[in-house]
Motif scaffolding. Structure first.
Motif, mmCIF file in Angstrom:
data_model
loop_
_atom_site.group_PDB
_atom_site.id
_atom_site.type_symbol
_atom_site.label_atom_id
_atom_site.label_comp_id
_atom_site.label_asym_id
_atom_site.label_seq_id
_atom_site.Cartn_x
_atom_site.Cartn_y
_atom_site.Cartn_z
ATOM 1 N N GLY A 166 29.241 -3.096 85.442
ATOM 2 C CA GLY A 166 28.328 -3.755 84.509
ATOM 3 C C GLY A 166 26.899 -3.733 85.011
ATOM 4 O O GLY A 166 25.957 -3.488 84.239
ATOM 5 N N LEU A 167 26.707 -3.980 86.298
ATOM 6 C CA LEU A 167 25.360 -3.922 86.878
ATOM 7 C C LEU A 167 24.793 -2.506 86.804
ATOM 8 O O LEU A 167 23.600 -2.309 86.521
ATOM 9 C CB LEU A 167 25.404 -4.406 88.327
ATOM 10 C CG LEU A 167 25.641 -5.907 88.532
ATOM 11 C CD1 LEU A 167 25.949 -6.208 89.991
ATOM 12 C CD2 LEU A 167 24.421 -6.707 88.063
ATOM 13 N N ALA A 168 25.645 -1.519 87.072
ATOM 14 C CA ALA A 168 25.184 -0.130 86.978
ATOM 15 C C ALA A 168 24.769 0.219 85.554
ATOM 16 O O ALA A 168 23.788 0.948 85.337
ATOM 17 C CB ALA A 168 26.288 0.813 87.460
ATOM 18 N N LEU A 169 25.495 -0.288 84.578
ATOM 19 C CA LEU A 169 25.104 -0.082 83.185
ATOM 20 C C LEU A 169 23.721 -0.668 82.919
ATOM 21 O O LEU A 169 22.887 -0.055 82.243
ATOM 22 C CB LEU A 169 26.129 -0.742 82.255
ATOM 23 C CG LEU A 169 27.407 0.033 81.931
ATOM 24 C CD1 LEU A 169 28.387 -0.869 81.186
ATOM 25 C CD2 LEU A 169 27.090 1.267 81.108
ATOM 26 N N MET A 181 12.070 -0.193 81.436
ATOM 27 C CA MET A 181 11.891 -1.593 81.848
ATOM 28 C C MET A 181 12.185 -1.664 83.342
ATOM 29 O O MET A 181 13.263 -2.094 83.769
ATOM 30 C CB MET A 181 12.820 -2.506 81.052
ATOM 31 C CG MET A 181 12.536 -2.508 79.561
ATOM 32 S SD MET A 181 13.638 -3.638 78.653
ATOM 33 C CE MET A 181 12.999 -3.468 76.989
ATOM 34 N N ASP A 182 11.236 -1.232 84.153
ATOM 35 C CA ASP A 182 11.484 -1.041 85.575
ATOM 36 C C ASP A 182 11.747 -2.351 86.313
ATOM 37 O O ASP A 182 12.564 -2.385 87.244
ATOM 38 C CB ASP A 182 10.289 -0.309 86.208
ATOM 39 C CG ASP A 182 10.148 1.102 85.666
ATOM 40 O OD1 ASP A 182 11.171 1.667 85.225
ATOM 41 O OD2 ASP A 182 9.017 1.627 85.666
ATOM 42 N N ASP A 183 11.056 -3.421 85.954
ATOM 43 C CA ASP A 183 11.263 -4.686 86.650
ATOM 44 C C ASP A 183 12.697 -5.178 86.484
ATOM 45 O O ASP A 183 13.353 -5.587 87.461
ATOM 46 C CB ASP A 183 10.281 -5.747 86.141
ATOM 47 C CG ASP A 183 8.840 -5.439 86.537
ATOM 48 O OD1 ASP A 183 8.660 -4.655 87.504
ATOM 49 O OD2 ASP A 183 7.916 -5.966 85.902
ATOM 50 N N LEU A 184 13.190 -5.150 85.255
ATOM 51 C CA LEU A 184 14.568 -5.585 85.012
ATOM 52 C C LEU A 184 15.561 -4.636 85.676
ATOM 53 O O LEU A 184 16.586 -5.077 86.209
ATOM 54 C CB LEU A 184 14.821 -5.664 83.503
ATOM 55 C CG LEU A 184 14.034 -6.733 82.745
ATOM 56 C CD1 LEU A 184 14.277 -6.615 81.247
ATOM 57 C CD2 LEU A 184 14.409 -8.134 83.237
ATOM 58 N N LEU A 197 19.353 -3.599 90.077
ATOM 59 C CA LEU A 197 19.678 -2.719 91.196
ATOM 60 C C LEU A 197 19.805 -3.500 92.493
ATOM 61 O O LEU A 197 20.714 -3.245 93.299
ATOM 62 C CB LEU A 197 18.612 -1.634 91.321
ATOM 63 C CG LEU A 197 18.775 -0.671 92.504
ATOM 64 C CD1 LEU A 197 20.120 0.036 92.433
ATOM 65 C CD2 LEU A 197 17.627 0.327 92.523
ATOM 66 N N LEU A 198 18.913 -4.460 92.714
ATOM 67 C CA LEU A 198 18.993 -5.266 93.932
ATOM 68 C C LEU A 198 20.300 -6.045 93.982
ATOM 69 O O LEU A 198 20.940 -6.133 95.041
ATOM 70 C CB LEU A 198 17.800 -6.233 93.988
ATOM 71 C CG LEU A 198 17.758 -7.172 95.204
ATOM 72 C CD1 LEU A 198 17.691 -6.363 96.498
ATOM 73 C CD2 LEU A 198 16.568 -8.120 95.090
ATOM 74 N N THR A 199 20.724 -6.588 92.855
ATOM 75 C CA THR A 199 22.002 -7.307 92.806
ATOM 76 C C THR A 199 23.156 -6.356 93.089
ATOM 77 O O THR A 199 24.105 -6.699 93.814
ATOM 78 C CB THR A 199 22.187 -7.958 91.424
ATOM 79 O OG1 THR A 199 21.061 -8.798 91.139
ATOM 80 C CG2 THR A 199 23.449 -8.787 91.389
ATOM 81 N N GLY A 229 22.481 3.929 99.450
ATOM 82 C CA GLY A 229 21.795 2.727 99.011
ATOM 83 C C GLY A 229 20.870 2.925 97.834
ATOM 84 O O GLY A 229 20.329 1.949 97.309
ATOM 85 N N GLU A 230 20.656 4.171 97.398
ATOM 86 C CA GLU A 230 19.765 4.453 96.281
ATOM 87 C C GLU A 230 20.575 4.746 95.026
ATOM 88 O O GLU A 230 21.619 5.413 95.076
ATOM 89 C CB GLU A 230 18.861 5.645 96.604
ATOM 90 C CG GLU A 230 17.910 5.399 97.758
ATOM 91 C CD GLU A 230 16.907 4.290 97.455
ATOM 92 O OE1 GLU A 230 16.488 4.171 96.272
ATOM 93 O OE2 GLU A 230 16.540 3.551 98.382
#
Length: 334
Positions: free
Chosen positions: A214-217, A227-230, A235-237, A251-252
């Protein structure tokens, strides 16, 4: 032996089994105890069709007898074992409605959940390694809710531990299904819908293996929406909680990875997957049901988007359906 011969042998065996299980005419003079003993013998011998006839006769002839309530409970079980799932669920609902304080009513709740749990597995799904996460999740949702009623009403029931384990399985299955839907949205260019589906997985299916998907989606969808900030927050999560996720390389974030396909079994390999489409009845065809539902959800999400943020791809007319000849030749002669 060819597939046709195997099908013929299976059909003849099924017809023979059906003919041997025809219900016998019950003697009108049988007493309540005799009917109940006859039903028990049939249940012990796995003659569920004959057991159903005996139990129904007992209930209709002696509706207020000492075995009437027990016969209603065992009728649910006999219907379930005979794969008459609609009848089993109706019998369970009836028992719960008529006997809400019965000491064994938790058994009726449990069997009601089992009918929905089994309904999602057709004849071929029982023997072939088909991916259940790509099937229509309606029966899985019903089963989860019915087991949840059992666990909430009767937490100390002997059937509660098994129901809880099945709920964990069903929850993981529902989460994996939503992941497939989100990936389908990405492929169709419905990035807002894909992000929303990823957020839904993260918010509603915590502690399931699909949270990382879900996070990857969300990361992929936000990036395609610029929407780079979101995207960076998601990505950090993902990096913090799921550092081994397939979409991360050193890690990328590289790209969103579709959930792993199941490995094809030997039957599907030999038949090139034809059993999944040809032999499975329409109501059990997992690809047809999933594609239909996802297409409807995709169109609804696409129609809800403002015109000024739609991508050029979304403004195009839908691609025409491929002909049977095109599918058989893999598009080589298109």
């Amino acid at each position: 032996m060819s597939i046709k011969h195997l099908l013929l042998v299976g059909l003849l065996s099924l017809l023979a089994a059906c003919s041997s299980n025809k219900a016998t005419v019950l003697d009108e003079s049988l007493s309540e105890s005799e009917l109940y003993v006859l039903a028990q013998k049939n249940l012990d011998a796995n003659n569920y069709g004959q057991a159903i006839e005996s139990l129904r006769a007992l209930e209709s002839r002696y509706p207020f007898g000492r075995f009437a309530e027990q016969a209603q409970l065992e009728l649910i079980y006999a219907y379930y074992q005979n794969l008459e799932l609609d009848a089993a669920k109706s019998a369970a609902d009836r028992f719960i409605r008529l006997h809400p304080q019965h000491p064994d009513v938790d058994y009726a709740y449990y069997l009601r959940g089992m009918t929905s749990f089994t309904r999602d597995r057709g004849l071929f799904e029982r023997f072939l390694p088909l991916d259940m996460t790509r099937r229509d999740p309606g029966a899985a949702r019903d089963s989860f809710n019915e087991f949840a009623q059992l666990v909430s009403r009767y937490p100390n029931s002997r059937y509660a531990p098994d129901a809880r384990q099945r709920m964990v399985y069903l929850r993981n299955l529902l989460a994996a299904y939503d992941t497939h839907v989100g990936h389908y949205y990405l492929k169709r260019g419905a990035y807002v819908a894909a992000v929303n589906r990823g957020r839904y997985i993260v918010e509603n299916f915590q502690q399931t293996p699909s949270v990382g998907d879900g996070l990857a989606l969300m990361v992929e969808g936000y990036r395609r929406l610029a929407m780079d900030d979101l995207a960076n927050n998601a990505l950090l999560t993902l990096q913090t909680n799921y550092p081994e996720h397939p979409s991360l390389q050193d890690g990328e974030f590289r790209h969103h990875v579709e959930p792993a396909q199941r490995e094809s079994g030997w039957v599907e390999s030999m038949t090139t997957g034809l059993l999944d489409k040809v032999m499975t009845p329409p109501s059990m065809n997992r690809e047809t049901q999933m594609e239909r539902e996802m297409e409807q959800q995709y169109q609804a999400a696409l129609n809800a988007l403002p015109r000024d943020i739609k991508t050029p791809r979304q403004e195009q007319e839908p691609e025409p359906k491929r002909s049977i000849w095109s599918r058989l030749t893999f598009g080589l002669f298109d």
